[in-house]
Design a protein around this motif. Sequence first.
Motif, short mmCIF file in Angstrom:
data_model
loop_
_atom_site.label_atom_id
_atom_site.label_comp_id
_atom_site.label_asym_id
_atom_site.label_seq_id
_atom_site.Cartn_x
_atom_site.Cartn_y
_atom_site.Cartn_z
N SER A 54 4.96 1.30 3.72
CA SER A 54 5.28 2.03 2.38
C SER A 54 6.80 1.83 2.14
N ASP A 91 -2.23 -6.08 0.76
CA ASP A 91 -2.29 -4.76 -0.28
C ASP A 91 -3.92 -4.85 -0.52
N GLU A 132 -0.74 -2.25 3.27
CA GLU A 132 -0.25 -1.15 2.01
C GLU A 132 -1.46 -0.85 1.37
#
Length: 245
Positions: free
Chosen positions: A110, A65, A94
Amino acid sequence: MSATTNTPVTQPTSEPARPPIRFRGRSFMATVLAPVPPVAEWLGDLDALNRRAPNFFAGRPVILDLGGLRLTREDLDGLLADLAARNIAILGMEGAPPAILGAGLPPALSGGRPAGEVATPGEAAAAEPQPKDPVRSLILDAPVRSGQTVLHLEGDVTVLGAVASGAEVIAGGSIHVYGALRGRAIAGAAGNPAARIWCRRFEPELVAIDGLYRAADDLDPAFRGQAVEVRLLEDAIKLGLFERG
């Protein structure tokens, strides 16, 4: 006098019809790593985690992330190289700016749904103890099949069948397996060093209690195939035999 020659005629053979290509959806539990600046210090914290539990990321799908970072493509390449050097395989990313994505990088993902925090080994205790919900047990009548993950942080997990290779059971309390344990069993994941693992046939890929991990290669082969109890004793995983009953 003329002679007639019979020439055999070869009939074309038809190839058997090939089955159509099938696509199936499947859900997996993934661990999300979210680096925070300064990244060098965050990597140092990651190294400390790996020293406490060398097998914590072994075989785990990991999502990176990047929502909290501002990176160039060179920065991203360097971060991925640092993680690869620590044997952390990134399944996808992400929050990465589209401008820095491209060939040779993990795919952009996603639509993931949060599944709660994953307990990490050796986390500092909270300053003030928080009230806990009553312990609830989860009983599974069916075997846990390869590719399945059972996550139950509120209490014990009892599996009346087997836990297949490639499957994972994560419990906040203890784990009871009435059949063969061939996958991963992670007990005490909510911070419970008193949790234990029992199984009728001990053939695991990995066992863990309260963040301390032992992979199959690190386990005494004398216990393989036996009825085994796994517990923590003086911050080390200990194995013992028990009567099958």
